[in-house]
Design an enzyme around this catalytic site. Structure first.
Site, PDB file in Angstrom:
ATOM      1  N   CYS A  69       0.666  -1.198  -0.007  1.00  0.00           N
ATOM      2  CA  CYS A  69       0.014   0.111   0.040  1.00  0.00           C
ATOM      3  C   CYS A  69       0.904   1.271  -0.037  1.00  0.00           C
ATOM      4  CB  CYS A  69      -1.184   0.069   1.145  1.00  0.00           C
ATOM      5  SG  CYS A  69      -0.414  -0.071   2.769  1.00  0.00           S
TER       6      CYS A  69
HETATM    7  O1  LIG Z   1      -0.758   3.497   3.038  1.00  0.00           O
HETATM    8  C1  LIG Z   1      -1.902   3.181   3.101  1.00  0.00           C
HETATM    9  C2  LIG Z   1      -2.186   2.760   4.209  1.00  0.00           C
HETATM   10  O2  LIG Z   1      -1.282   2.533   5.275  1.00  0.00           O
HETATM   11  C3  LIG Z   1      -2.929   3.479   1.924  1.00  0.00           C
HETATM   12  O3  LIG Z   1      -2.149   3.110   0.937  1.00  0.00           O
HETATM   13  C4  LIG Z   1      -3.343   4.947   1.901  1.00  0.00           C
HETATM   14  O4  LIG Z   1      -3.993   5.250   2.978  1.00  0.00           O
HETATM   15  P1  LIG Z   1      -4.556   6.757   3.394  1.00  0.00           P
HETATM   16  O5  LIG Z   1      -3.495   7.709   3.590  1.00  0.00           O
HETATM   17  O6  LIG Z   1      -5.724   6.572   4.236  1.00  0.00           O
HETATM   18  O7  LIG Z   1      -5.159   7.163   1.929  1.00  0.00           O
END
Ligand SMILES: O=C(CO)[C@H](O)COP(=O)(O)O
Length: 158
Positions: A69
């Protein structure tokens, strides 16, 4: 027998997932690559990808996972909610080594917004190179985590 690896990403990690997927498909240590999504262009929330992907490990359909992510952290938090699965973000070689050798983890989580593509590819490859030693002193820690999960499950059932 080779490793069965489930890979998973939210939209912020999908480019690295695709790169690592290609690496895994060419890796002789890997018997099967299971792509749990998302596909490029899709916009799911990360828990909706991480839960079913981690469940594949809990149910024995995959041996390990590599999840992506933006930071690696949301996927790790989500994967750890699946009983029996141990996951963490690790962005350096030593941490990846310890993720297996100390923590007997199932899932490496990587952050596409945090590290470069080549480091992510290298760490994913290194992750597959380690095997937990059940005779190590670290086994007692893992056993305590598993025991806690058993207690939590029995409480939830009542
Ligand atoms: O990095 C993330 C969660 O840890 C995700 O890809 C993005 O999350 P967000 O910052 O809530 O958009």
């Amino acid at each position: 027998m080779g490793l069965r690896i489930v890979i998973a990403a939210d939209p912020a990690g999908v480019d690295y997932k695709e790169a690592v997927k290609a690496d895994l498909e060419a890796d002789p240590r890997v018997e099967q690559v299971i792509d749990a999504g998302c596909a490029p262009g899709e916009t799911p929330l990360y828990p909706s990808i991480a839960f079913p992907a981690a469940t594949m490990i809990a149910q024995g359909q995959a041996d390990r996972g590599i999840f992506f992510c933006g930071t690696g952290m949301g996927m790790a938090i989500s994967a750890n909610k699946v009983p029996g699965v141990r996951a963490s973000t690790a962005h350096d070689s030593f941490s990846v080594e310890r993720l297996i050798m100390s923590n007997d983890a199932h899932v490496l989580c990587l952050g596409q917004r945090v590290i470069g593509r080549e480091l992510a590819r290298r760490l994913a490859s290194e992750f597959l190179g380690y095997t937990f030693d059940p005779a190590s002193h670290s086994k007692a820690n893992i056993d305590l985590i598993i025991e806690h999960e058993g207690r939590a499950d029995s409480r939830a059932a009542h």
